[in-house]
Design an enzyme around this catalytic site. Sequence first.
Site, PDB file in Angstrom:
ATOM      1  N   GLN A 117       0.829  -1.215   0.000  1.00  0.00           N
ATOM      2  CA  GLN A 117       0.000   0.000   0.000  1.00  0.00           C
ATOM      3  C   GLN A 117       0.861   1.262   0.000  1.00  0.00           C
ATOM      4  OE1 GLN A 117      -2.501   0.278   3.498  1.00  0.00           O
ATOM      5  NE2 GLN A 117      -0.822   0.061   4.927  1.00  0.00           N
TER       6      GLN A 117
ATOM      7  N   HIS B 237      -6.226 -13.843   6.432  1.00  0.00           N
ATOM      8  CA  HIS B 237      -5.561 -14.398   5.242  1.00  0.00           C
ATOM      9  C   HIS B 237      -4.554 -15.511   5.590  1.00  0.00           C
ATOM     10  CE1 HIS B 237      -7.257 -11.080   2.911  1.00  0.00           C
ATOM     11  NE2 HIS B 237      -6.838 -10.255   3.875  1.00  0.00           N
TER      12      HIS B 237
ATOM     13  N   GLU C  96      -4.424  -9.527   9.580  1.00  0.00           N
ATOM     14  CA  GLU C  96      -3.931 -10.151   8.342  1.00  0.00           C
ATOM     15  C   GLU C  96      -3.678 -11.642   8.545  1.00  0.00           C
ATOM     16  OE1 GLU C  96      -3.726  -8.681   5.209  1.00  0.00           O
ATOM     17  OE2 GLU C  96      -4.887  -7.195   6.299  1.00  0.00           O
TER      18      GLU C  96
ATOM     19  N   HIS D 253       0.558  -4.547   2.904  1.00  0.00           N
ATOM     20  CA  HIS D 253      -0.810  -4.683   3.405  1.00  0.00           C
ATOM     21  C   HIS D 253      -1.013  -6.142   3.818  1.00  0.00           C
ATOM     22  CE1 HIS D 253      -5.437  -3.960   2.734  1.00  0.00           C
ATOM     23  NE2 HIS D 253      -5.192  -4.759   3.734  1.00  0.00           N
TER      24      HIS D 253
HETATM   25  P1  5GP Z   1      -7.993  -6.517   4.708  1.00  0.00           P
HETATM   26  O1  5GP Z   1      -9.255  -7.002   5.381  1.00  0.00           O
HETATM   27  O2  5GP Z   1      -8.260  -5.701   3.469  1.00  0.00           O
HETATM   28  O3  5GP Z   1      -6.941  -7.551   4.555  1.00  0.00           O
HETATM   29  O4  5GP Z   1      -7.319  -5.488   5.772  1.00  0.00           O
HETATM   30  C1  5GP Z   1      -7.891  -4.286   6.116  1.00  0.00           C
HETATM   31  C2  5GP Z   1      -8.102  -4.217   7.636  1.00  0.00           C
HETATM   32  O5  5GP Z   1      -6.888  -3.953   8.314  1.00  0.00           O
HETATM   33  C3  5GP Z   1      -9.085  -3.110   8.004  1.00  0.00           C
HETATM   34  O6  5GP Z   1      -9.925  -3.587   9.048  1.00  0.00           O
HETATM   35  C4  5GP Z   1      -8.213  -2.006   8.546  1.00  0.00           C
HETATM   36  O7  5GP Z   1      -8.845  -1.244   9.534  1.00  0.00           O
HETATM   37  C5  5GP Z   1      -7.043  -2.767   9.129  1.00  0.00           C
HETATM   38  N1  5GP Z   1      -5.812  -1.971   9.016  1.00  0.00           N
HETATM   39  C6  5GP Z   1      -5.017  -1.592  10.029  1.00  0.00           C
HETATM   40  N2  5GP Z   1      -3.995  -0.869   9.576  1.00  0.00           N
HETATM   41  C7  5GP Z   1      -4.142  -0.773   8.226  1.00  0.00           C
HETATM   42  C8  5GP Z   1      -3.377  -0.148   7.203  1.00  0.00           C
HETATM   43  O8  5GP Z   1      -2.350   0.484   7.408  1.00  0.00           O
HETATM   44  N3  5GP Z   1      -3.849  -0.293   5.930  1.00  0.00           N
HETATM   45  C9  5GP Z   1      -4.981  -1.001   5.633  1.00  0.00           C
HETATM   46  N4  5GP Z   1      -5.374  -1.087   4.356  1.00  0.00           N
HETATM   47  N5  5GP Z   1      -5.723  -1.602   6.591  1.00  0.00           N
HETATM   48  C10 5GP Z   1      -5.296  -1.492   7.877  1.00  0.00           C
END
Ligand code: 5GP
Length: 227
Positions: free
Chosen positions: A35, A120, A116, A62
């Site tokens: 990101q 994932h 994460e 990310h």
């Molecule tokens: P994803 O579900 O898309 O894998 O991750 C996004 C989740 O991680 C969201 O709940 C978001 O609040 C949390 N998150 C914490 N820090 C970050 C960050 O720096 N970037 C992103 N994209 N999500 C974050």
Amino acid sequence: MITKVWFLLKLLTFQGLFTSPPPDPGFDFFYLALQWPGAYCDTKRACCYPTTGKPAADFGIHGLWPNYNNGSYPSNCDPSNEFDPSEISDLVSTLQTKWPTLSCPSNEGYKFWEHEWEKHGTCSESVMDQHGYFEKTLALRDRINLLQILTDAGIKPNDEFYKLKDIKKAIEKATGFTPVINCNRDPEKNRQLHEILLCVDKSGTEFMDCPMPTDRCPYSHIQFAKF
Ligand code: 5GP
């Protein structure tokens, strides 16, 4: 004669010809998602720097996301395999630099890494354990310096607009693989570079061509925000 056959079989086994392939992990490939912090921070109503301070103006991780070739993906595969910070204690300072969180309230990063891993990482637990998930993701990110690649191609995080195809071409030329680009919009509704996804084989080791190279960024020009 029997000894000769035995020797030959041993040799073939040694050369890997008789060894069985690794078990199917239940998904087809990974996305390594990186990101751009500038695009997270000028979009989110709340962007908070982590407790360790403002992250570098560089692509941060990310996540490493198992995916299926049809575009869907598994998630939250094993609630019993909870995130355990003690398993990654040797990686924390590197994670803070290369996998920084920008969500609020300001925190050290454990919440992001936990999310994460649980969403994932648990879907790739047949391939790598928790330590391996974070270690491999960091190693993959280290192998490709996206900011350097873009800067070398004259594409800089200076709020200017660049052709989407030039961004992709620069990365393709430097890495041999076409990335997937995700965009979002800043408060002025400008379309901007938000994330770059690279595909990785299901062992989490080698970059590969994406089975579904579809950008979530159907625009010809996008902004590369300052951070
Ligand atoms: P994803 O579900 O898309 O894998 O991750 C996004 C989740 O991680 C969201 O709940 C978001 O609040 C949390 N998150 C914490 N820090 C970050 C960050 O720096 N970037 C992103 N994209 N999500 C974050």
